[in-house]
Design an enzyme around this catalytic site. Sequence first.
Site, PDB file in Angstrom:
ATOM      1  N   THR A  46      32.347  33.652  29.668  1.00 51.49           N
ATOM      2  CA  THR A  46      32.917  32.488  28.985  1.00 51.49           C
ATOM      3  C   THR A  46      31.993  32.001  27.878  1.00 51.49           C
ATOM      4  OG1 THR A  46      34.052  31.840  31.015  1.00 51.49           O
ATOM      5  CG2 THR A  46      33.828  30.169  29.310  1.00 51.49           C
ATOM      6  N   TYR A 108      47.389  35.142  32.264  1.00 52.21           N
ATOM      7  CA  TYR A 108      48.611  34.746  31.550  1.00 52.21           C
ATOM      8  C   TYR A 108      49.698  34.352  32.540  1.00 52.21           C
ATOM      9  CZ  TYR A 108      52.431  34.629  28.241  1.00 52.21           C
ATOM     10  OH  TYR A 108      53.496  34.215  27.475  1.00 52.21           O
ATOM     11  N   TYR A 137      35.498  36.367  39.364  1.00 55.24           N
ATOM     12  CA  TYR A 137      35.097  35.232  38.540  1.00 55.24           C
ATOM     13  C   TYR A 137      36.042  34.081  38.847  1.00 55.24           C
ATOM     14  CZ  TYR A 137      33.435  32.775  34.306  1.00 55.24           C
ATOM     15  OH  TYR A 137      32.889  31.874  33.424  1.00 55.24           O
ATOM     16  N   LYS A 167      31.180  35.014  41.042  1.00 53.75           N
ATOM     17  CA  LYS A 167      30.611  33.892  40.305  1.00 53.75           C
ATOM     18  C   LYS A 167      31.535  32.708  40.539  1.00 53.75           C
ATOM     19  CE  LYS A 167      29.364  31.919  35.857  1.00 53.75           C
ATOM     20  NZ  LYS A 167      29.665  31.852  34.416  1.00 53.75           N
TER      21      LYS A 167
END
Length: 295
Positions: A46, A108, A137, A167
């Site tokens: 990110t 999406y 993630y 994470k």
Amino acid sequence: MQELHGVFVAAVTPFDARGVFQPAWQADHFAWLQEQGVDGVLVAGTNGEGPSLSIEERRAVIDAAVKHRGRLRLIAGTGTPSLSETIALSRYACEAGVDAVLIVPPYYFRDVPTAGLVRYYRAVCDALPAHGRMLFYHIPRVSGVPIDHELIAEVRRSHPQQCYGIKDTGGDAEATARLVQAFPALHVLGGSDHLMAANLQAGVRGQISGLANAFPELFVALWQAYRDGEPVIQFQQQIAAIQSVVKRYPLHAATKALAAWRAGLSPINVKPPLLELEPEQRALLHRAIAELGML
């Protein structure tokens, strides 16, 4: 392969004013981070603007990171909404020499059942080379798709070797503690800087930090103090003070400005749709951080 623990930097991706990746800046930044004592880096996550990169750009970032990693352990963000692209990027990264790939859920279609996500992650694990390791993630505020316990359990059941860790950037310390308790063999790495101390108490293996691009020594000091059984509150308070300043500005641009200032590197840019700091914002940010004694 080495275990992934300690302080990792969710590294920014340096661009020039045209949006072209600058590998020499990345190399200098990595060298500085290594001098500060961090254990590893995450690229194309990110903070690295991974979703704004083309497949070719991600490969270039990964190649440069492998080349300039030094002693740093290396994680690459390879998740995309496209399963075929995620598989191709993940195989590429593993074969290039990264220690693990970090895969955000396909973001999406946000209402798919867990069974669909299980199929997606199992397909990725099937495609990894024998030594490949995958981290989920969990960043639902951004992805809109949480990583729940059922998904983790199902993928670990079928792929215990490839399904290595997660994470956790969910921002909920109690949820992180429950995750550690539920999956003691899973390598859980914290991703919320304001919760680093609490997450370490809960048993995470380390921290992947965006703010550590500019202030790696604070996170290294907190990690070391925790390991030594010393108080950590002073470091967490310093991190909180910096965060209270940074949150007034566009996050990615502010992080890049601070990283360049503190590492003594040239200014770098963000990619659209992210915005640069205005000159007045840069001056105010610089002044506020200087007043904290951190420049």
